[in-house]
Design an enzyme around this catalytic site. Structure first.
Site, mmCIF file in Angstrom:
data_model
loop_
_atom_site.group_PDB
_atom_site.id
_atom_site.type_symbol
_atom_site.label_atom_id
_atom_site.label_comp_id
_atom_site.label_asym_id
_atom_site.label_seq_id
_atom_site.Cartn_x
_atom_site.Cartn_y
_atom_site.Cartn_z
ATOM 1 C CG ASP A 177 -1.591 -1.538 1.439
ATOM 2 O OD1 ASP A 177 -2.495 -1.638 0.696
ATOM 3 O OD2 ASP A 177 -1.327 -1.939 2.491
ATOM 4 C CG HIS B 31 -3.270 -5.101 3.160
ATOM 5 N ND1 HIS B 31 -2.921 -4.162 2.011
ATOM 6 C CD2 HIS B 31 -3.868 -6.421 2.565
ATOM 7 C CE1 HIS B 31 -2.798 -4.858 0.878
ATOM 8 N NE2 HIS B 31 -3.453 -6.235 1.154
HETATM 9 P P1 NAD Z 1 -1.466 -18.819 -3.845
HETATM 10 O O1 NAD Z 1 -2.967 -19.179 -4.016
HETATM 11 O O2 NAD Z 1 -0.990 -18.742 -5.298
HETATM 12 O O3 NAD Z 1 -0.774 -19.441 -3.119
HETATM 13 C C1 NAD Z 1 -0.742 -19.634 -1.572
HETATM 14 C C2 NAD Z 1 -0.017 -21.000 -1.314
HETATM 15 O O4 NAD Z 1 -0.271 -21.266 0.108
HETATM 16 C C3 NAD Z 1 -0.382 -22.238 -1.810
HETATM 17 O O5 NAD Z 1 0.760 -22.859 -2.410
HETATM 18 C C4 NAD Z 1 -0.978 -23.101 -0.819
HETATM 19 O O6 NAD Z 1 -0.874 -24.512 -0.869
HETATM 20 C C5 NAD Z 1 -0.145 -22.419 0.383
HETATM 21 N N1 NAD Z 1 -1.165 -22.716 1.625
HETATM 22 C C6 NAD Z 1 -2.289 -22.843 1.912
HETATM 23 N N2 NAD Z 1 -2.448 -23.117 3.098
HETATM 24 C C7 NAD Z 1 -1.102 -23.294 3.756
HETATM 25 C C8 NAD Z 1 -0.850 -23.564 5.030
HETATM 26 N N3 NAD Z 1 -1.630 -23.874 5.830
HETATM 27 N N4 NAD Z 1 0.722 -23.741 5.300
HETATM 28 C C9 NAD Z 1 1.475 -23.534 4.142
HETATM 29 N N5 NAD Z 1 1.155 -23.248 3.003
HETATM 30 C C10 NAD Z 1 -0.299 -23.072 2.571
HETATM 31 O O7 NAD Z 1 -1.714 -17.299 -3.326
HETATM 32 P P2 NAD Z 1 -0.789 -16.039 -3.351
HETATM 33 O O8 NAD Z 1 -1.429 -15.066 -4.460
HETATM 34 O O9 NAD Z 1 0.581 -16.540 -3.239
HETATM 35 O O10 NAD Z 1 -1.113 -15.222 -2.165
HETATM 36 C C11 NAD Z 1 -0.901 -15.553 -0.826
HETATM 37 C C12 NAD Z 1 -1.587 -14.796 0.193
HETATM 38 O O11 NAD Z 1 -1.137 -13.331 0.278
HETATM 39 C C13 NAD Z 1 -3.096 -14.499 -0.318
HETATM 40 O O12 NAD Z 1 -4.077 -14.554 1.107
HETATM 41 C C14 NAD Z 1 -3.153 -13.006 -0.653
HETATM 42 O O13 NAD Z 1 -4.524 -12.463 -0.180
HETATM 43 C C15 NAD Z 1 -2.077 -12.539 -0.001
HETATM 44 N N6 NAD Z 1 -1.584 -11.270 -0.128
HETATM 45 C C16 NAD Z 1 -1.335 -10.364 0.580
HETATM 46 C C17 NAD Z 1 -0.751 -8.986 0.169
HETATM 47 C C18 NAD Z 1 -0.597 -7.954 1.313
HETATM 48 O O14 NAD Z 1 -0.204 -6.738 0.741
HETATM 49 N N7 NAD Z 1 -0.377 -8.080 2.426
HETATM 50 C C19 NAD Z 1 -0.754 -8.812 -1.232
HETATM 51 C C20 NAD Z 1 -0.676 -9.990 -2.171
HETATM 52 C C21 NAD Z 1 -1.378 -10.916 -1.823
HETATM 53 C C1 LMR Z 2 -3.341 -6.773 -2.685
HETATM 54 O O1 LMR Z 2 -3.249 -5.672 -1.974
HETATM 55 O O2 LMR Z 2 -2.948 -6.795 -3.747
HETATM 56 C C2 LMR Z 2 -3.505 -8.282 -2.010
HETATM 57 O O3 LMR Z 2 -3.877 -7.950 -0.599
HETATM 58 C C3 LMR Z 2 -4.440 -8.987 -2.708
HETATM 59 C C4 LMR Z 2 -5.739 -8.435 -2.716
HETATM 60 O O4 LMR Z 2 -6.691 -9.294 -2.167
HETATM 61 O O5 LMR Z 2 -6.239 -7.430 -2.956
#
Ligand code: NAD
Ligand code: LMR
Length: 326
Positions: free
Chosen positions: A159, A187
């Site tokens: 952000d 967030h």
């Molecule tokens: P993705 O689905 O590509 O990958 C998630 C991975 O986590 C998968 O490999 C899955 O098998 C694994 N997983 C699920 N449960 C698990 C557990 N108990 N232990 C270990 N691994 C586990 O998703 P992604 O695009 O990599 O996103 C991951 C997370 O990050 C999502 O919750 C997404 O919303 C979040 N995210 C947060 C931000 C932020 O700014 N805070 C930004 C982008 C994404």
């Molecule tokens: C983001 O900010 O891009 C991530 O948290 C993914 C989402 O769900 O928006």
């Protein structure tokens, strides 16, 4: 050469993991003199894919990569860990808010908090990326009572970076000209990108932009950027999220420069009237591996309203997971 440090990444077989691991192994996160052992945790069905990622890590022959562990066992994944990036969680799809993921994801973080408590270094630094990141960080922290509360943080750096980039584009300046950006709170769509203290090439940002653009265009654009990316890409942000995770941990571990602020979701000590104990994004500076909330900023009535609204959402999320908060 320094001794290697252990870095746990959960969800390592996922899309953020794929954009993250190679940069950690290259030294982008902890410095080009710091060897790392990667401890990669994912769920059992992802183990084949994770092995493939390990093969690619091996094939890079990174000089700083001192070992790679792949596991589906949290006790192994967090063993003696110095840093943990908790990415593993379900991402949201179109039309969802991040807090809609609480039910699906919250339990993961109580399990992992306990595993951190029992296995990791007592100095471990934890960054929670999996959404809803602030409340998941709170769950992790509360389940790891033997580790200092200050060691659990949530990712607001994406952000923060979005807020800098949008302002630089609007003012026709470089992102490096933007100083003292702040994103307060959660967030989520209630986050508050606050330009009151921000400067662009030394000029107060609010002297350079119209109040109407700030309130009705800039704040919603930054706050809704994640949803815009999901709409455009059909999947949530990955490379920019991985980049922000690298930036967050690098600032925390290696320090911030020239007093410039970074936004971090950290344990609230009551600063700025925010309820103690929430994981809330504040402006921080970092030195010697510790973050400090920037104090003494004046808060306008407009800012106060926004800061309270995002705080209220965090208290609501917290109350919704009370059963996971020992
Ligand atoms: P993705 O689905 O590509 O990958 C998630 C991975 O986590 C998968 O490999 C899955 O098998 C694994 N997983 C699920 N449960 C698990 C557990 N108990 N232990 C270990 N691994 C586990 O998703 P992604 O695009 O990599 O996103 C991951 C997370 O990050 C999502 O919750 C997404 O919303 C979040 N995210 C947060 C931000 C932020 O700014 N805070 C930004 C982008 C994404
Ligand atoms: C983001 O900010 O891009 C991530 O948290 C993914 C989402 O769900 O928006």
């Amino acid at each position: 050469m320094k001794q290697p440090v252990r870095v746990t990444v959960t969800g390592a077989a996922g899309q953020i993991g794929y954009a993250l691991l190679f940069r950690i192994a290259s030294g982008a996160m902890l410095g080009e003199d710091q060897p790392v052992i990667l401890q990669l945790l994912d769920i059992t069905p992802a183990m084949d894919a994770l092995e493939g990622v390990k093969m690619e890590l091996d094939d890079c022959a990174f000089p700083l990569l001192a070992g790679v562990v792949c596991t589906d066992d949290p006790d192994v994944g967090f063993k003696d860990s110095d840093y943990a990036l908790l990415v593993g969680a379900r991402p949201r799809g179109p039309g969802m808010e991040r807090k809609d993921l609480l039910e699906a994801n919250a339990a993961i973080f109580s399990v992992q908090g306990k595993a951190i408590d029992q296995n990791a270094s007592k100095d471990i630094k934890v960054l929670v990326v999996g959404n809803p990141a602030n409340t998941n960080a709170l769950i992790t922290q509360r389940n790891a009572p033997s580790i200092p509360k200050e060691n659990f943080t949530a990712m607001m750096r994406l952000d923060h970076n979005r807020a800098k980039s949008q302002l630089a584009t609007k003012t026709g300046k470089a992102v490096t000209d933007v100083k003292n950006m702040i994103v307060w709170g959660n967030h989520s769509a209630t986050q508050y990108p606050d330009l009151s203290n921000t400067t662009v090439a030394g000029t107060p940002a609010l002297d350079l932009v119209e109040q109407d653009w700030y309130e009705n265009d800039y704040i919603p654009t930054v706050a809704q950027r994640g949803a815009a990316i999901i709409k455009a890409r059909g999947a949530s942000s990955a490379a920019s999220a991985a980049n922000a995770a690298i930036d967050h941990v690098r600032s925390w571990a290696l320090g911030t420069t020239d007093g410039d602020y970074v936004s971090m979701g950290v344990y609230s000590d009551g600063s700025y009237g925010i309820e103690e104990g929430l994981i809330y994004s504040f402006p921080c500076t970092c030195e010697n591996g510790e973050w400090t909330i920037v104090q003494g900023l004046s808060v306008s009535e407009f800012s106060q309203g926004r800061m309270k609204a995002t705080e209220a959402e965090l208290t609501e999320e917290r109350d919704g997971v009370a059963h996971l908060l020992p």
